[in-house]
Enzyme design. Structure first.
Site, PDB file in Angstrom:
ATOM      1  N   PHE A 128       0.859  -1.191   0.000  1.00  0.00           N
ATOM      2  CA  PHE A 128       0.000   0.000   0.000  1.00  0.00           C
ATOM      3  C   PHE A 128       0.894   1.240   0.000  1.00  0.00           C
ATOM      4  O   PHE A 128       1.854   1.304   0.770  1.00  0.00           O
ATOM      5  CB  PHE A 128      -0.906  -0.009   1.241  1.00  0.00           C
ATOM      6  CG  PHE A 128      -1.982   1.032   1.171  1.00  0.00           C
ATOM      7  CD1 PHE A 128      -3.152   0.794   0.477  1.00  0.00           C
ATOM      8  CD2 PHE A 128      -1.814   2.265   1.781  1.00  0.00           C
ATOM      9  CE1 PHE A 128      -4.142   1.767   0.382  1.00  0.00           C
ATOM     10  CE2 PHE A 128      -2.796   3.249   1.691  1.00  0.00           C
ATOM     11  CZ  PHE A 128      -3.966   2.996   0.999  1.00  0.00           C
ATOM     12  N   ASP A 199       1.392  -5.483   7.882  1.00  0.00           N
ATOM     13  CA  ASP A 199       0.244  -4.578   7.819  1.00  0.00           C
ATOM     14  C   ASP A 199      -0.984  -5.476   7.635  1.00  0.00           C
ATOM     15  O   ASP A 199      -1.125  -6.153   6.612  1.00  0.00           O
ATOM     16  CB  ASP A 199       0.415  -3.605   6.643  1.00  0.00           C
ATOM     17  CG  ASP A 199      -0.723  -2.591   6.552  1.00  0.00           C
ATOM     18  OD1 ASP A 199      -1.844  -2.893   7.031  1.00  0.00           O
ATOM     19  OD2 ASP A 199      -0.505  -1.512   5.976  1.00  0.00           O
ATOM     20  N   TYR A 224     -11.036   0.810  10.536  1.00  0.00           N
ATOM     21  CA  TYR A 224     -12.287   1.215   9.867  1.00  0.00           C
ATOM     22  C   TYR A 224     -12.729   0.287   8.745  1.00  0.00           C
ATOM     23  O   TYR A 224     -13.761   0.518   8.135  1.00  0.00           O
ATOM     24  CB  TYR A 224     -12.177   2.648   9.329  1.00  0.00           C
ATOM     25  CG  TYR A 224     -10.929   2.960   8.533  1.00  0.00           C
ATOM     26  CD1 TYR A 224     -10.795   2.563   7.213  1.00  0.00           C
ATOM     27  CD2 TYR A 224      -9.872   3.664   9.116  1.00  0.00           C
ATOM     28  CE1 TYR A 224      -9.654   2.858   6.495  1.00  0.00           C
ATOM     29  CE2 TYR A 224      -8.720   3.959   8.403  1.00  0.00           C
ATOM     30  CZ  TYR A 224      -8.614   3.559   7.092  1.00  0.00           C
ATOM     31  OH  TYR A 224      -7.477   3.847   6.384  1.00  0.00           O
ATOM     32  N   LYS A 225     -11.949  -0.764   8.473  1.00  0.00           N
ATOM     33  CA  LYS A 225     -12.338  -1.658   7.370  1.00  0.00           C
ATOM     34  C   LYS A 225     -13.201  -2.791   7.937  1.00  0.00           C
ATOM     35  O   LYS A 225     -14.301  -2.541   8.405  1.00  0.00           O
ATOM     36  CB  LYS A 225     -11.093  -2.179   6.674  1.00  0.00           C
ATOM     37  CG  LYS A 225     -10.236  -1.067   6.064  1.00  0.00           C
ATOM     38  CD  LYS A 225      -9.030  -1.654   5.363  1.00  0.00           C
ATOM     39  CE  LYS A 225      -8.057  -0.607   4.881  1.00  0.00           C
ATOM     40  NZ  LYS A 225      -8.579   0.222   3.793  1.00  0.00           N
ATOM     41  N   ARG A 372     -13.145  -3.569  -7.209  1.00  0.00           N
ATOM     42  CA  ARG A 372     -12.956  -4.379  -5.985  1.00  0.00           C
ATOM     43  C   ARG A 372     -14.312  -4.672  -5.344  1.00  0.00           C
ATOM     44  O   ARG A 372     -15.160  -3.789  -5.210  1.00  0.00           O
ATOM     45  CB  ARG A 372     -12.119  -3.632  -4.953  1.00  0.00           C
ATOM     46  CG  ARG A 372     -10.699  -3.374  -5.328  1.00  0.00           C
ATOM     47  CD  ARG A 372      -9.860  -2.998  -4.093  1.00  0.00           C
ATOM     48  NE  ARG A 372     -10.446  -1.934  -3.280  1.00  0.00           N
ATOM     49  CZ  ARG A 372      -9.904  -1.462  -2.172  1.00  0.00           C
ATOM     50  NH1 ARG A 372      -8.778  -1.985  -1.713  1.00  0.00           N
ATOM     51  NH2 ARG A 372     -10.467  -0.486  -1.490  1.00  0.00           N
TER      52      ARG A 372
HETATM   53  C1  LIG Z   1      -2.897  -1.837   3.600  1.00  0.00           C
HETATM   54  C2  LIG Z   1      -3.164  -0.448   4.092  1.00  0.00           C
HETATM   55  N1  LIG Z   1      -2.273   0.149   4.899  1.00  0.00           N
HETATM   56  C3  LIG Z   1      -2.478   1.402   5.339  1.00  0.00           C
HETATM   57  C4  LIG Z   1      -3.590   2.127   4.981  1.00  0.00           C
HETATM   58  C5  LIG Z   1      -3.741   3.550   5.425  1.00  0.00           C
HETATM   59  O1  LIG Z   1      -4.213   3.645   6.707  1.00  0.00           O
HETATM   60  P1  LIG Z   1      -4.417   5.041   7.439  1.00  0.00           P
HETATM   61  O2  LIG Z   1      -5.260   5.883   6.548  1.00  0.00           O
HETATM   62  O3  LIG Z   1      -5.096   4.661   8.722  1.00  0.00           O
HETATM   63  O4  LIG Z   1      -3.081   5.639   7.676  1.00  0.00           O
HETATM   64  C6  LIG Z   1      -4.561   1.535   4.168  1.00  0.00           C
HETATM   65  C7  LIG Z   1      -5.766   2.286   3.794  1.00  0.00           C
HETATM   66  O5  LIG Z   1      -6.603   1.876   3.053  1.00  0.00           O
HETATM   67  C8  LIG Z   1      -4.333   0.217   3.703  1.00  0.00           C
HETATM   68  O6  LIG Z   1      -5.203  -0.370   2.877  1.00  0.00           O
END
Ligand SMILES: Cc1ncc(COP(=O)(O)O)c(C=O)c1O
Length: 413
Positions: A128, A199, A224-225, A372
């Protein structure tokens, strides 16, 4: 399900679904098919009542007293311990307060500190983007001590060099839904003397996790997911017990001090995971997340996984038979290699997602051409799979996705 593709069979699957009652725990319009819980989870009913209580009573009436009387001050660790149970970590190994991006800064620095003399953060190019940006920022802050090495996925499986301090990977890929073998990769990192940082943003609440047994030294993940903590919910940070004592918080603040209310000018880190706090925790967001986690703690993750595999398998099968090769499967075909989402490619993917939304099915789009579909077993019904495939095939056949109104790019896709 037979080859006949019959809605009654999907209804029958819903009737016998052991997780069926859980949909009622969420505020969801019956007519809406929501396949984006991998981006923003649905609102638990309990959260509505809990937030009202927090705002009206704990904040409104209790005011400053609630830090003690309503145990607000303990929330980051208390919720951390609850999430630890969900992800197979130990008590006192998880804390919840920052965004995932900030939690990554803390995790990376803790890992680098624990491997003095090693200079590399190893990651993959499919990670990501925030993970890559954060790693780059950490390396820049630490000067010549640290570099980021970005590899292709297939290169990850070569023996690791002995300069790697931390291997940082996202367990379930946000684009494709492909899932790494956590145990095997952690073991390879450990064999080379490196630490493993996972992650888990697309894993927590989506697939069963055993962080401790599978070698996660450090981990982060969104609230939040799949966890349903609410928009911008705080993330979790896991630092394994063995690393905690030597680990430094790169963003030390008063909430991570051993005695914040002594107001000493000298920083002394708190014992254990609490040292990873920085400033005042976002209490409304934390308590919203906690009510969602409380719901999770009564759920059998093995049943979640079983239903997730069934939903995604049926969807893949349905798309292949109803849409021909108009939609290319990007996710792994083997469910063992997949999280709880299915990604399909289409050259006009944005229009496809918008046309589907107009037909009552919410998925999302990731550039350049990825549609998705997140399958969250707590509230997705088997008939949702049937109806989505039907509507998707109609959108494709009719060419509705080409209509200009479905091709105006919004800020959030
Ligand atoms: C794999 C992954 N890591 C990190 C994040 C970003 O997280 P945050 O906005 O809480 O920093 C996301 C957001 O969708 C994500 O999908």
């Amino acid at each position: 399900v037979s080859d006949g593709w019959n809605r009654d069979e999907f209804e029958a699957l819903d009737q016998s679904d052991p997780l069926r009652h859980l949909r009622d725990e969420f505020v969801l319009d019956d007519g809406l098919i929501y396949l984006d819980g991998n981006s923003l989870g649905a609102l638990p009913r309990a959260t509505v009542a809990r937030l009202r209580q927090v705002v009206e009573q704990e904040w409104g009436q209790g005011l400053i007293r609630s830090w003690n009387d309503a145990a607000w001050i303990e929330a980051p660790q208390r919720i951390g311990d609850k999430i630890a149970r969900l992800i197979g970590a130990g008590d006192g190994e998880v804390i919840v307060t920052d965004s995932t991006s900030i939690a990554l800064v803390k995790a990376l620095c803790a890992g680098i500190d624990a491997r003095p003399g090693r200079t590399v953060i190893l990651t993959e190019d499919a990670n990501f983007p925030t993970d890559l940006y954060v790693a780059g920022g950490v390396a820049e802050l630490l000067g010549s001590r640290v570099v980021v090495r970005i590899m292709k996925r297939e290169e990850l499986f070569r023996p690791l060099a002995d300069d790697v301090a931390v291997v940082m990977l996202t367990h379930v890929d946000f684009r494709t839904g492909a899932m790494h073998d956590m145990r095997a990769i952690s073991a390879a990192a450990h064999d080379a003397g490196a630490l493993m940082l996972w992650d888990l943003s697309h894993s927590a609440g989506a697939v069963p996790l055993s962080c401790m047994d599978d070698g996660a030294d450090l981990a982060v993940g969104c609230g939040y997911k799949y966890l349903n903590g609410g928009p911008g919910a705080p993330a979790f940070l896991l630092v394994s017990r063995t690393l905690q004592e030597a680990a430094r918080n790169p963003l030390p603040g008063w909430m991570g001090h051993a005695a914040p209310f002594d107001f000493s000018n000298d920083y002394a880190a708190a014992e254990g995971i609490r040292r990873f706090l920085t400033g005042t925790p976002p209490m409304l967001s934390l308590l919203a997340l906690e009510s969602a986690i409380d719901l999770w703690l009564g759920v059998d993750m093995a049943a979640v996984r079983e239903k997730s595999v069934a939903l995604t398998e049926l969807f893949i099968h349905g798309v292949a038979s109803m849409c021909g090769d108009a939609m290319e499967l990007l996710s792994p075909r083997d469910p063992a290699d997949r999280g709880s989402q299915v990604s399909l490619r289409h050259a006009d993917g944005y229009g496809v997602i918008q046309a589907l939304a107009a037909a009552g099915v919410i998925g999302d789009f990731r550039a350049p051409d990825i549609c998705r579909f997140g399958f969250t077993p707590l509230y997705t019904r088997y008939v949702d799979v049937f109806d989505t495939v039907e509507r998707l095939s109609r959108v494709i056949e009719s060419g509705a996705y080409r209509e200009p109104r479905y091709n105006v790019r919004a800020t959030v896709t």
